[in-house]
Design a protein around this motif. Structure first.
Motif, short mmCIF file in Angstrom:
data_model
loop_
_atom_site.label_atom_id
_atom_site.label_comp_id
_atom_site.label_asym_id
_atom_site.label_seq_id
_atom_site.Cartn_x
_atom_site.Cartn_y
_atom_site.Cartn_z
N GLU A 1 22.95 19.71 -3.26
CA GLU A 1 23.99 18.91 -2.98
C GLU A 1 25.23 19.26 -2.09
OE1 GLU A 1 23.51 15.79 -3.76
OE2 GLU A 1 21.47 16.25 -4.85
N GLU A 2 25.40 20.54 -2.16
CA GLU A 2 26.60 20.76 -1.04
C GLU A 2 25.94 20.98 0.22
OE1 GLU A 2 27.03 25.10 -3.03
OE2 GLU A 2 28.65 24.05 -4.32
N ALA B 1 36.58 18.16 -0.45
CA ALA B 1 35.45 18.75 0.07
C ALA B 1 35.80 19.32 1.28
CB ALA B 1 34.02 18.06 0.10
N LYS C 1 23.81 18.96 1.42
CA LYS C 1 23.99 17.37 1.85
C LYS C 1 25.52 17.14 1.93
CE LYS C 1 22.84 12.70 0.02
NZ LYS C 1 22.27 12.06 -1.04
N MET C 2 26.46 17.72 1.37
CA MET C 2 27.83 17.43 1.67
C MET C 2 28.15 18.01 2.97
SD MET C 2 30.40 16.04 -0.01
CE MET C 2 31.41 15.35 1.13
#
Length: 130
Positions: free
Chosen positions: A39-40, A62, A42-43
């Protein structure tokens, strides 16, 4: 103080049970960590696609940070080149030895001394495993 076999058995069982719980928790943590890393990533992709280096949301901020790094040398020759460079630049004070290095050197030296017959084997700090 008299210790019974029942006390010893109970203690070993408790330790074994706790190790099992620790292992299960470690596996659960690894699953969560893998998901979090995905997920990081993807961020990072979202921020990059939006041409942003940070974004504030109601849940937190973020942000992207950029850094450079160098890898340690792999060969003795490359280590020597690094030390030569450090000495030439007058940076001798950055060269250090970690506690891991000292322990490794000590164990190697002790093993050699025991093998040569100069020192009797010793146990050092107590350690045990169930």
């Amino acid at each position: 103080m008299a210790i019974t076999t029942e006390e010893l058995n109970n203690q070993i069982q408790l330790i074994t049970d706790l190790r099992g719980k620790e292992k299960a928790a470690g596996q659960a943590k690894k699953t969560i960590t893998d998901e979090l890393e995905a997920e990081e990533k993807k961020m990072i992709e979202l921020l990059t696609a939006a041409d942003l280096t940070s974004y504030k949301s109601p849940y937190g901020t973020a942000g992207l940070s950029f850094r450079t790094s160098a890898k340690l040398p792999k060969t003795d020759e490359d280590w020597e080149k690094l030390f030569t460079y450090v000495r030439e630049k007058g940076l001798d004070n950055v060269i250090g030895i970690s506690s891991t290095d000292v322990n490794s050197m000590y164990k190697d030296g002790l093993a050699a001394a025991i093998e040569a017959g100069g020192v009797r084997a010793c146990h050092g700090d107590a350690d045990w495993r169930v």
